[in-house]
Structures are given as C-alpha cells and as structure tokens.
Scaffold this active site. Sequence first.
Site: not given
Length: 308
Positions: A177, A220
């Site tokens: 992430d 993301e």
Amino acid sequence: MKILIAEDDLSFRRFMEKKLTAWGFEAVIAEDGNEALQILQSDDSPRLALLDWIMPGLEGVEVCRIVREKKEEAYKYIIMLTSQRRDSDIITGMEAGADDYIMKPFKHNELRLRLRAGRRIIELQNELLAARDMFRTKASHDALTGLWNHGEIVEILSHELARAKREKNSVGVIMADIDFFKKINDTHGHLAGDMVLRLTAGKMLSMMRAYDFIGCYGGEEFLVILPECSLEYASAFAERLRLSVSSDSIDTPEGMISITLSFGVAASSNDRLKDAYSLINAADKALYRAKENGRNCVEVAPADGAMA
C-alpha cells in the site's frame, strides 16, 4: 506476407517464385506434399499457401485436410492448383478445406486477384484477433497501471494455491500500500497521483520473476503472488520492493514526489492459510500492522495466520 508454394515441377516452381516475389510476397518453397505439411505446421508458418494437387508424398488435397483438422486459431488461406476439371474433383478439394482453386494453365492476373482476396481475408482475421485480445486485456487488466485487476489477481491466486496443493509447494503473498496516497492527491492533484500509481506499479512489475503475478487490489493497494515461495523468501522480496520503490523520487509534472510503501506478507504454509481469502486476509492484517508501526516497513503474518 509469406506464401508457401508447394510444387514438384522445378521450372514452374521457379517461375512462380519469381512472379510472387515481384508481387510483394515472401515465397517459401516446398518440393513435395510432406515438406509442405511440415512447413504449414511449423512456428511462424505462411498464412497463404498455393498447393499443387498432385505431388510426390502427400497430395495437396491431403495436406489441406490435415491442416484443417488441426483447427488452428491463425487461419491459413489455401488455394489448390489443379489440372483436375471434373466437378467431383473440385468438390473433393473444397470439402478438404481449400478456400479456392485455380485451373492450370491460368492467367497471371487471375492468380494475382485471388491471392489479393486471400491476403485481405488474412488481414481481416488479424484485425479481429487483435480486437479480441484488446477486449480481453481491458476485461482482465487495470486501465491505469496495466496490471491484473482485482477479480483476475484473486482468481490467479486461487489457481496458484490449487497447483501448490497438488505439488506440495507454498505460495507467498504480499499486500502493498502506498503510504499517505490521499495526501499526494490532495497536494499534487489526481493526475500526479495517477502517475505515481502507474510508475510504482511499473517498478514493482520489473522486479517480478517471469512466473510471479502482481495486480491492483483496490485504490493504491497492490497484491503480489509469488508461486513456490516460503514466508521467509516472500518477506525478503517485500523488503527489496520497499527499498527499490523508496530509493528514487517520482518525476511528475507537479514536481518530484517521494513515496514509500508498507507491506504485509503471508504464505500458504499450513492448513489454516489454504484458500485465497484466508491468505489475503492474513497479509492484509500484517499490512495494517505495518501502518500502525509507522509505515514504510514490512510486517509478516505468523505462520498460523493469526494476528494479535
């Protein structure tokens, strides 16, 4: 475009080779039916073929029948050259899978027009295959990064876990992430954020082995699948990813942006982590712990998948 000429008469073969070369074709020569079949079944074989009906070894009609039985995706357009004039012979050739036939002797312009039709059919099929592949890619890949999309990467993990179970191997999984990604969007704009996602994905993809997988899990977040990998190897690989991505700033129209990633690692080394959901959940919990511990680090799920 390559074209096969299968003809046992040397003088006629040389004449045809010269004529086809003048028309812009790359001539590939076969002196008998067996050689013609071998060429048509080879990699990168000609997609157009002129087969003489009567040849040593396999006759042209038999070559055509064998080629059609294989049902290749890349279609081959076959024209039979024949002196046979009976309707039954022509029907036999067409039923064997010939696309066209031309009687010997023939006019050069007639052959040229029929070859032009064959080439156009091959080009149209190429366009259709390219369009199909494009739609398949759009359906299975993330439009921004080019990585596998959420549904496909999870499906890939399920397949790899099933294979690993059969072969008694382990599958490593990494959840990654981008740290403070919302801040990047808020500060530099979404176009810069998109570039960060795309370039980060590209950098991680470049570090994968040929049989590893990486996909966009959501927002993301990235999901990395490492077949035949232990927990220790997956953890070490995650650390290499972390160092590589954070070592260079990303050049965007809004300026240089430094990024870091947090990683959670798990592996299917026991019965508790035997399905895709359990393995992803364990890696995701490890990722959450990495976020709690200050980000820009790698956390590993316990071997039993349990997290405190």
